[in-house]
Scaffold this motif. Structure first.
Motif: not given
Length: 181
Positions: A105-112, A171-174
Motif C-alpha cells: 500500500g505504499w510507493q515511497s516513505l520518508s524515514l525518521a 519501492l522500485e521492483q518486486v
C-alpha cells in the motif's frame, strides 16, 4: 456456540514440521561458512556476484554467494521470510533499518533520522533477522572478494527492491523466484 471436536492425529503419520527459526538458520550459515572445501568450490567472477544453491535446514532456501570488490545488493527485503547470513571470507557491511515498513500500500516513505544501523561482518560473523527486514549488503573492499552463506525460511516468496535518496525510500521492483533461480 457449538462445541468443536478434533480427531486425534493418526499414530503412523508424520508430525507436522516445525517452522525453521532464525536462530536455526544462523546456526546453519555459521556451520556452512566454516567448511573450507565448500567455500573454495564457489567460482568467483571479477564483474558480478556468483552463487550456488544449497540444501537448507527444514525446507529453507540457502545460497553460497560470491561478492566481487565494490559490489552490493541494493536496498531490499525478503517479504515474509526470516533469514540469516554469515561471512565466510572477506568482510561484508550490512546497512539496515530498525523500523518495520508496511508490507503493502505504499510507493515511497520518508524515514525518521534514527532508523539506520550499520554492522560489519568479518569472516566467521553472522546475523539473523526477522520478516520484512529491510537492508543492503555490501562488499566495500576495493581489492578482495567476499563469500557469504544465506538462508531463508520460508523459501523466498518474493524480494522487494528499493531505492534510497536521503531519508526517502522508494519501492522500485518486486522480484519473484523465477527472476533469480
Amino acid at each position: 456456540m457449538p462445541a468443536t471436536t478434533h480427531a486425534p492425529a493418526p499414530a503412523s503419520g508424520p508430525a507436522p514440521a516445525a517452522a525453521t527459526s532464525a536462530a536455526e538458520l544462523l546456526a546453519f550459515t555459521l556451520r556452512v561458512a566454516s567448511d573450507p572445501e565448500l567455500i573454495a568450490s564457489l567460482p568467483l567472477d571479477p564483474e558480478g556476484r556468483t552463487w550456488i544453491r544449497l540444501d537448507g535446514p527444514g525446507g529453507s532456501e540457502a545460497w553460497l554467494i560470491g561478492w566481487p570488490p565494490g559490489t552490493g545488493t541494493g536496498w531490499h527485503d525478503h517479504a515474509e521470510s526470516r533469514g540469516a547470513f554469515t561471512t565466510a571470507r572477506g568482510r561484508l557491511t550490512e546497512n539496515s533499518l530498525t523500523v518495520r515498513l508496511p508490507s503493502e500500500g505504499w510507493q515511497s516513505l520518508s524515514l525518521a533520522p534514527d532508523v539506520d544501523r550499520t554492522r560489519g561482518l568479518a569472516a566467521g560473523a553472522g546475523r539473523a533477522f526477522g520478516e520484512h527486514h529491510v537492508h543492503e549488503v555490501l562488499n566495500e573492499s576495493g581489492t578482495e572478494h567476499a563469500i557469504s552463506v544465506h538462508a531463508y525460511y520460508p523459501p523466498l516468496p518474493l524480494i522487494r527492491r528499493y531505492s534510497r535518496t536521503g531519508p526517502v525510500l522508494t519501492l522500485e521492483q518486486v522480484e519473484r523466484p523465477a527472476d533469480w533461480q
